[in-house]
Motif scaffolding. Structure first.
Motif, PDB file in Angstrom:
ATOM      1  N   LEU A  29      31.817  33.728  30.807  1.00  0.00           N
ATOM      2  CA  LEU A  29      31.461  32.366  30.392  1.00  0.00           C
ATOM      3  C   LEU A  29      30.751  32.110  29.383  1.00  0.00           C
ATOM      4  CD1 LEU A  29      31.145  30.456  34.046  1.00  0.00           C
ATOM      5  CD2 LEU A  29      33.002  30.226  32.263  1.00  0.00           C
ATOM      6  N   ASP A  30      29.390  33.135  29.411  1.00  0.00           N
ATOM      7  CA  ASP A  30      28.473  33.199  28.297  1.00  0.00           C
ATOM      8  C   ASP A  30      29.243  33.527  27.130  1.00  0.00           C
ATOM      9  OD1 ASP A  30      25.906  34.575  30.340  1.00  0.00           O
ATOM     10  OD2 ASP A  30      26.315  32.458  29.865  1.00  0.00           O
ATOM     11  N   SER A  31      30.140  34.643  27.201  1.00  0.00           N
ATOM     12  CA  SER A  31      31.026  35.071  25.882  1.00  0.00           C
ATOM     13  C   SER A  31      31.941  33.889  25.369  1.00  0.00           C
ATOM     14  CB  SER A  31      31.876  36.262  26.333  1.00  0.00           C
ATOM     15  OG  SER A  31      32.622  36.948  25.401  1.00  0.00           O
ATOM     16  N   ILE A  32      32.493  33.240  26.212  1.00  0.00           N
ATOM     17  CA  ILE A  32      33.241  31.979  25.859  1.00  0.00           C
ATOM     18  C   ILE A  32      32.390  31.159  25.194  1.00  0.00           C
ATOM     19  CG2 ILE A  32      34.814  30.168  26.632  1.00  0.00           C
ATOM     20  CD1 ILE A  32      35.767  32.192  28.937  1.00  0.00           C
ATOM     21  N   HIS A  33      31.241  30.591  25.634  1.00  0.00           N
ATOM     22  CA  HIS A  33      30.621  29.775  25.150  1.00  0.00           C
ATOM     23  C   HIS A  33      30.000  30.349  23.630  1.00  0.00           C
ATOM     24  CE1 HIS A  33      27.517  26.677  24.947  1.00  0.00           C
ATOM     25  NE2 HIS A  33      26.445  27.415  24.553  1.00  0.00           N
ATOM     26  N   PHE A  34      29.500  31.575  23.706  1.00  0.00           N
ATOM     27  CA  PHE A  34      29.055  31.973  21.994  1.00  0.00           C
ATOM     28  C   PHE A  34      30.274  31.933  21.263  1.00  0.00           C
ATOM     29  CE2 PHE A  34      26.751  34.435  19.238  1.00  0.00           C
ATOM     30  CZ  PHE A  34      27.718  35.405  18.577  1.00  0.00           C
ATOM     31  N   SER A  35      31.400  32.326  21.608  1.00  0.00           N
ATOM     32  CA  SER A  35      32.704  32.134  20.846  1.00  0.00           C
ATOM     33  C   SER A  35      32.998  30.814  20.406  1.00  0.00           C
ATOM     34  CB  SER A  35      33.903  32.948  21.575  1.00  0.00           C
ATOM     35  OG  SER A  35      33.514  34.183  21.879  1.00  0.00           O
ATOM     36  N   LEU A  36      32.801  29.890  21.201  1.00  0.00           N
ATOM     37  CA  LEU A  36      32.879  28.453  20.794  1.00  0.00           C
ATOM     38  C   LEU A  36      32.107  27.968  19.760  1.00  0.00           C
ATOM     39  CD1 LEU A  36      33.853  26.774  24.382  1.00  0.00           C
ATOM     40  CD2 LEU A  36      35.379  27.162  22.377  1.00  0.00           C
ATOM     41  N   LYS A  37      30.741  28.372  19.997  1.00  0.00           N
ATOM     42  CA  LYS A  37      29.659  28.030  19.066  1.00  0.00           C
ATOM     43  C   LYS A  37      30.024  28.614  17.706  1.00  0.00           C
ATOM     44  CE  LYS A  37      25.583  28.072  20.111  1.00  0.00           C
ATOM     45  NZ  LYS A  37      24.066  28.416  20.639  1.00  0.00           N
ATOM     46  N   LYS A  38      30.523  29.941  17.677  1.00  0.00           N
ATOM     47  CA  LYS A  38      30.853  30.521  16.314  1.00  0.00           C
ATOM     48  C   LYS A  38      31.876  29.857  15.666  1.00  0.00           C
ATOM     49  CE  LYS A  38      31.627  35.528  14.829  1.00  0.00           C
ATOM     50  NZ  LYS A  38      31.488  36.529  14.772  1.00  0.00           N
ATOM     51  N   ALA A  39      32.941  29.483  16.480  1.00  0.00           N
ATOM     52  CA  ALA A  39      33.960  28.830  15.823  1.00  0.00           C
ATOM     53  C   ALA A  39      33.872  27.476  15.545  1.00  0.00           C
ATOM     54  CB  ALA A  39      35.165  28.742  17.036  1.00  0.00           C
ATOM     55  N   SER A  40      32.916  26.914  16.179  1.00  0.00           N
ATOM     56  CA  SER A  40      32.546  25.501  15.600  1.00  0.00           C
ATOM     57  C   SER A  40      31.636  25.713  14.097  1.00  0.00           C
ATOM     58  CB  SER A  40      31.660  24.894  16.735  1.00  0.00           C
ATOM     59  OG  SER A  40      31.198  23.610  16.145  1.00  0.00           O
ATOM     60  N   LYS A  41      30.786  26.585  13.986  1.00  0.00           N
ATOM     61  CA  LYS A  41      30.292  26.737  12.775  1.00  0.00           C
ATOM     62  C   LYS A  41      31.158  27.069  11.837  1.00  0.00           C
ATOM     63  CE  LYS A  41      25.870  28.269  14.782  1.00  0.00           C
ATOM     64  NZ  LYS A  41      24.650  29.403  14.835  1.00  0.00           N
ATOM     65  N   LEU A  42      32.253  28.263  12.083  1.00  0.00           N
ATOM     66  CA  LEU A  42      33.149  28.539  11.245  1.00  0.00           C
ATOM     67  C   LEU A  42      34.039  27.051  10.868  1.00  0.00           C
ATOM     68  CD1 LEU A  42      34.661  30.646   9.796  1.00  0.00           C
ATOM     69  CD2 LEU A  42      36.000  31.069  11.789  1.00  0.00           C
TER      70      LEU A  42
END
Length: 258
Positions: free
Chosen positions: A187-200
């Motif tokens: 879940l932490d990894s998914i949350h980090f990926s979502l934040k990175k995708a949002s910035k991108l």
């Protein structure tokens, strides 16, 4: 009457289900006879108790169906159905009594492990000892020691089984804890990926907006050039076209007469 299905399909179906349960109970008690471990016997008794509950429920449904059909059936049919119900109840009661007997035997064995002899038994042993010879007393003592050793062995087995159950429970809890930890990490990894995708996505949006502004500016410049060219072609003699420099004046060459 060869089959209850000729009277009612529901009665025939219930009769078949009850027969299946009785067959399972018979096989279960035969299997119980071969089981030596107390914990396995206890689990087998619990399974047989559940089957007897199901059988009792089915017999109640059978009885209710018979009562609902009393006004439709003739007296002879009603008598046969009631006798059938009574035979079912009698057979179920026989299995219930067998279950009680096995349960009492298990409880008595547990009491032998954790309780000492009663006062009445002690007085009886004193009376028996007074009438025995020395050899008989020795033999009786050896027999009691053997029974005590067997009781201790049974107690050790129960303790070992309890330890085994505890170990299995601890292993299951540890496995569940590890699984929960892996889920949290994922879940932490998914949350980090979502934040990175949002910035991108935001950066791509800004680049797209900049590109649109540049394209719009280029489009305006191109349209202006095209407009000037069109005006020049339509009015070639017009010298006041905005954005164009006035045409260069022809130089007059002076000729000197020789």
């Amino acid at each position: 009457m060869s089959s209850l299905s000729s009277i009612s399909e529901t009665l025939g179906e219930l009769d078949g289900q009850i027969s299946d349960v009785f067959r399972a109970l018979s096989n279960g008690f035969q299997k119980l006879e071969k089981i030596k471990e107390a914990s396995r016997r206890r689990r087998q008794l619990e399974e047989l108790t559940d089957k007897m509950r199901d059988c009792k429920r089915l017999i109640k449904e059978f009885d209710q169906e018979v009562k609902d059909m009393e006004t439709v059936n003739d007296p002879n049919t009603n008598r046969i159905l009631n006798e059938k119900k009574q035979s079912m109840v009698k057979e179920l009661n026989s299995y219930v009594n067998m279950k009680k007997q096995y349960a009492n035997n298990l409880e008595n064995k547990r009491a032998d492990l954790f309780e000492g002899p009663s006062e009445g038994a002690g007085e009886q042993n004193v009376l028996l000892a007074s009438s025995m010879t020395n050899q008989q007393l020795v033999d009786h003592g050896n027999h009691m020691m053997d029974e005590t050793d067997q009781a201790i062995e049974r107690g050790k087995k129960i303790v070992q089984e309890t330890i085994g159950v505890g170990t299995e429970t601890a292993a299951a809890l540890k496995a569940q804890t590890d699984q929960m930890s892996r889920i949290v990490n994922e879940l932490d990894s998914i949350h980090f990926s979502l934040k990175k995708a949002s910035k991108l996505v935001k950066e791509i949006g800004r680049q797209v907006a900049t590109d649109r502004c540049i394209m719009a500016l280029l489009f305006l410049i191109v349209m202006g050039v095209i407009a000037i060219i069109i005006v020049k072609l339509v009015h070639p003699n017009n010298k006041d076209i905005p954005g164009l420099a006035p045409p260069a004046q022809a130089r007059k060459l002076l000729s000197y007469a020789n």
